[in-house]
Scaffold this motif. Structure first.
Motif, PDB file in Angstrom:
ATOM      1  N   GLY A  96      49.437  41.671  45.381  1.00  0.00           N
ATOM      2  CA  GLY A  96      49.261  42.282  44.068  1.00  0.00           C
ATOM      3  C   GLY A  96      47.867  42.045  43.521  1.00  0.00           C
ATOM      4  N   CYS A  97      47.446  40.792  43.488  1.00  0.00           N
ATOM      5  CA  CYS A  97      46.106  40.464  43.013  1.00  0.00           C
ATOM      6  C   CYS A  97      45.653  39.173  43.667  1.00  0.00           C
ATOM      7  CB  CYS A  97      46.067  40.346  41.490  1.00  0.00           C
ATOM      8  SG  CYS A  97      47.168  39.084  40.808  1.00  0.00           S
ATOM      9  N   VAL A  98      44.383  38.874  43.553  1.00  0.00           N
ATOM     10  CA  VAL A  98      43.791  37.706  44.209  1.00  0.00           C
ATOM     11  C   VAL A  98      42.974  36.934  43.186  1.00  0.00           C
ATOM     12  CG1 VAL A  98      42.228  36.916  46.030  1.00  0.00           C
ATOM     13  CG2 VAL A  98      43.700  38.916  46.414  1.00  0.00           C
ATOM     14  N   GLY A  99      43.120  35.605  43.199  1.00  0.00           N
ATOM     15  CA  GLY A  99      42.320  34.748  42.337  1.00  0.00           C
ATOM     16  C   GLY A  99      41.376  33.895  43.165  1.00  0.00           C
ATOM     17  N   ALA A 100      40.511  33.168  42.483  1.00  0.00           N
ATOM     18  CA  ALA A 100      39.539  32.304  43.155  1.00  0.00           C
ATOM     19  C   ALA A 100      39.703  30.880  42.660  1.00  0.00           C
ATOM     20  CB  ALA A 100      38.123  32.793  42.880  1.00  0.00           C
ATOM     21  N   CYS A 113      38.748  35.273  37.014  1.00  0.00           N
ATOM     22  CA  CYS A 113      38.143  35.860  38.222  1.00  0.00           C
ATOM     23  C   CYS A 113      39.293  36.406  39.045  1.00  0.00           C
ATOM     24  CB  CYS A 113      37.349  34.819  39.003  1.00  0.00           C
ATOM     25  SG  CYS A 113      36.567  35.474  40.496  1.00  0.00           S
ATOM     26  N   LEU A 114      39.525  37.699  38.958  1.00  0.00           N
ATOM     27  CA  LEU A 114      40.708  38.315  39.543  1.00  0.00           C
ATOM     28  C   LEU A 114      40.338  39.611  40.245  1.00  0.00           C
ATOM     29  CD1 LEU A 114      44.190  38.703  37.913  1.00  0.00           C
ATOM     30  CD2 LEU A 114      43.029  40.733  38.752  1.00  0.00           C
ATOM     31  N   ALA A 115      40.835  39.768  41.464  1.00  0.00           N
ATOM     32  CA  ALA A 115      40.630  41.010  42.220  1.00  0.00           C
ATOM     33  C   ALA A 115      41.950  41.762  42.308  1.00  0.00           C
ATOM     34  CB  ALA A 115      40.106  40.709  43.620  1.00  0.00           C
ATOM     35  N   VAL A 116      41.906  43.076  42.097  1.00  0.00           N
ATOM     36  CA  VAL A 116      43.101  43.903  42.177  1.00  0.00           C
ATOM     37  C   VAL A 116      42.698  45.314  42.616  1.00  0.00           C
ATOM     38  CG1 VAL A 116      42.931  44.511  39.711  1.00  0.00           C
ATOM     39  CG2 VAL A 116      45.135  44.715  40.907  1.00  0.00           C
ATOM     40  N   ARG A 117      43.527  45.948  43.413  1.00  0.00           N
ATOM     41  CA  ARG A 117      43.265  47.335  43.808  1.00  0.00           C
ATOM     42  C   ARG A 117      43.466  48.263  42.612  1.00  0.00           C
ATOM     43  NH1 ARG A 117      46.589  45.503  47.824  1.00  0.00           N
ATOM     44  NH2 ARG A 117      48.304  46.753  47.014  1.00  0.00           N
TER      45      ARG A 117
END
Length: 603
Positions: A531-535, A588-592
């Motif tokens: 779903g999403c990616v954190g660091a 800091c979050l990555a999501v499509r």
């Protein structure tokens, strides 16, 4: 800032007046224990102890403080996230206080201790409030951990409000149990009883066990007796519906081949494995009710040379990313015979322990809904004498392992290079924004990205000047968003006005530390079921601020591994390995983009 970790850096606050402790050096026990001369009258006191980091202003990892008041020990546990308070009663005049720590503090850490005289009435009120806060009538309805609260209710039910002396005694019992860890052997006994009650309560008459036949592959014939006990426990409750279970030594290649033809599932057992009585009882029930299950595993503990059980390993649910950097599943698991044969199983006719390589091969064939983790300590495996060596090896090879994990899980991302939009909301605070943006532009090695700063009504000339400096930077744009600050609305506005495949939501007070940060986040983000990616985020002093969010902490949620050193190995090496978590912070979050839009944006 203190220059060392000696206890002379501590401060004492008495009756509201802060002053340095005046240590009697002749009374020093060691480098972590000091004696302070003072005069305290008999009565009720509130003790307040607080650990703080003078660099970040936050509380570091919990420490155990022993506060000895006139040869009367009051143990205090300094928590990671809250200050520690105790109510104490002094029966006579006190001439000194001795403070000792069980472990070291970092150079930047200070300890503040206060002793404040309070009234009898306030002491009683605080003790009642403290005990009521510890008691949850729903969570602890049938728990033995509410003994003191139940005693208070009993006194009230008989028309007797507890005296302050009775209340103080119950209050001390509550604190002592909270402070003293439960011995593992005692906890394990209760845990195994709970497991037995749970798994032996099923109605075996309705379980579809007819098609189940298990093959247990062991490393040595001497291990068969432990498995026979587990089989006997299964047969005692399942009766005629107990499935066929065969135990075969892996060395016997012919026997293994013949048994595989008749088995539905294979139990892979490493050397020295001791299954619990409930192991087979549990897995048979789970397999009978989950025909799609291809891999099954449970929690375990360690067995010492003296045959004592310790160090439980409580495992996460299926996490293929974490598996790439180490065998968190352990030396016992159950797989379907079909999967076992499909990936060529273990090396036949040899005692070579190859469970982890087998799991790595199986990982690529498995979906999340095909793997089941049964919570509970259901087997013991021998304690590894080379644990320190394993940790050193992981330290030396962690970068290589993590790189392999990303490339194995999503090898095509570096070829496709999806466009990434880094969205940074801001309002003035030019030094923070400059540090954030410049660190991205200078360090990031991922080529296909663009930065969009959403300016929410900045008025300082320095902010406007910084935007002007980057006017010719093709990877940098500014969107104006006037009005009240609303983090969700600002990010939604930015997403609507950009076109990138991947979105990075980034706070303006962050600073990039390594060049491949974006590559790794994009690789993980593009996985189909992510779903999403954190660091991993660090405070300015290098301690961990965020390494994933755990739902349920303190009744809501909390950050895992907070305040630990950034390079520590941590539990299951998680601080150095990509792994699944319940949630991540949007700092800091990555999501499509498609995922973001399907969810209706930020709420």
């Amino acid at each position: 800032m203190p220059s060392n970790t000696s206890i002379s850096n501590y401060l004492l606050l008495i009756s509201g007046l802060r002053k340095p402790l005046k240590w009697n050096n002749s009374a020093c026990l060691d480098s972590h224990a000091k004696k302070c001369s003072l005069n305290l009258s008999p009565g009720w006191y509130s003790v307040h102890a607080r650990v703080r980091d003078v660099d970040s202003g936050v509380n570091p990892t919990g420490h155990t403080l022993i506060l000895d008041i006139a040869e009367r020990s009051e143990p205090l546990l300094l928590s990671r996230s809250v200050n520690t308070r105790r109510i104490i009663r002094l029966q006579e005049k006190v001439s000194y206080v001795m403070v000792s720590l069980e472990d070291d503090l970092d150079p930047s850490v200070c300890l503040d201790i206060s002793l404040t005289r309070i009234t009898r009435r306030r002491a009683k009120k605080r003790m009642l409030k403290r005990m009521n806060r510890r008691f949850d009538p729903v969570q602890h309805k049938d728990s033995i951990d509410n003994t003191e609260h139940v005693q208070i209710d009993m006194l009230r039910s008989h028309g007797h409000w507890p005296s302050i002396e009775e209340l103080y005694q119950l209050y001390q019992q509550t604190n002592q149990r909270h402070f003293t860890p439960t011995p593992y052997a005692s906890w394990l006994q209760d845990h195994l009883l709970a497991l037995a009650n749970h798994w032996r309560s099923s109605d075996w008459k309705i379980l579809p066990t007819e098609k189940l036949e298990l093959l247990v592959l062991t490393m040595d014939d001497s291990e068969h007796s432990a498995w026979q006990e587990s089989i006997a426990a299964l047969q005692a409750i399942s009766g005629e519906r107990s499935p066929v279970i065969r135990i075969v030594n892996r060395i016997d290649k012919k026997a293994v081949t013949e048994a595989l033809e008749q088995s539905s599932h294979v139990v892979l057992a490493g050397s020295g494995i001791v299954p619990g009585l409930e192991f087979l009882v549990a897995i048979i029930q789970v397999l009978a009710q989950n025909s799609q299950c291809e891999l099954l595993y449970t929690d375990h503990d360690q067995l010492t040379e003296n045959h004592e059980r310790e160090q439980p390993v409580i495992k996460p649910d299926w996490d293929p990313y974490l598996l790439e950097t180490g065998n968190y599943i352990g030396d016992l698991c159950v797989v379907s015979t079909e999967l076992y044969l499909h990936i060529d199983g273990l090396e036949p006719g040899t005692a070579k322990p190859a469970i982890y390589p087998f799991l790595l091969k199986a990982r690529a064939e498995l979906h999340r809904d095909q793997v089941i983790h049964i919570p509970g300590i259901m087997f013991s495996q021998p304690q590894r004498n080379d644990t320190s060596y394993q940790d050193r090896w992981f330290t030396q090879h962690s970068d290589e392992l993590v790189t392999r994990a990303y490339s194995t899980l999503q090898p095509d991302v570096l070829q496709a290079l999806p466009r990434v939009e880094i969205i940074i909301p801001t309002r003035d605070k030019e030094p923070l924004l400059r540090q954030c943006v410049e660190s991205i532009l200078e360090l990031t090695d991922y080529p296909n990205y663009h930065i969009t700063v959403v300016d929410n009504g900045s008025t300082e000339p320095a902010t406007s000047a910084f935007h002007d400096e980057l006017h010719d930077e093709a990877r940098y744009d500014v969107l104006a968003y006037p009005g009240a600050f609303n983090y969700s609305a600002i990010n939604n506005f930015a997403v609507e006005n950009t076109q990138s495949d991947v979105l990075i939501l980034l706070n303006n007070d962050t600073q990039i530390m390594q060049s491949d940060w974006l590559t790794r986040m994009v690789q993980a983000c593009m996985l189909p079921k992510v779903g999403c990616v954190g660091a991993k985020l660090l405070y300015a002093n290098g301690r961990v601020q965020h390494a994933g969010v755990v739902m349920g902490m303190k009744g809501v949620a909390g950050h895992a591994f907070r305040f630990q050193k950034s390079d520590s190995l941590s539990y299951l090496h998680k601080l150095r390995s990509p792994h699944q978590v319940s949630a991540v912070t949007a700092a800091c979050l990555a999501v499509r983009r498609d995922t973001f839009e399907q969810l209706g944006g930020a709420g």
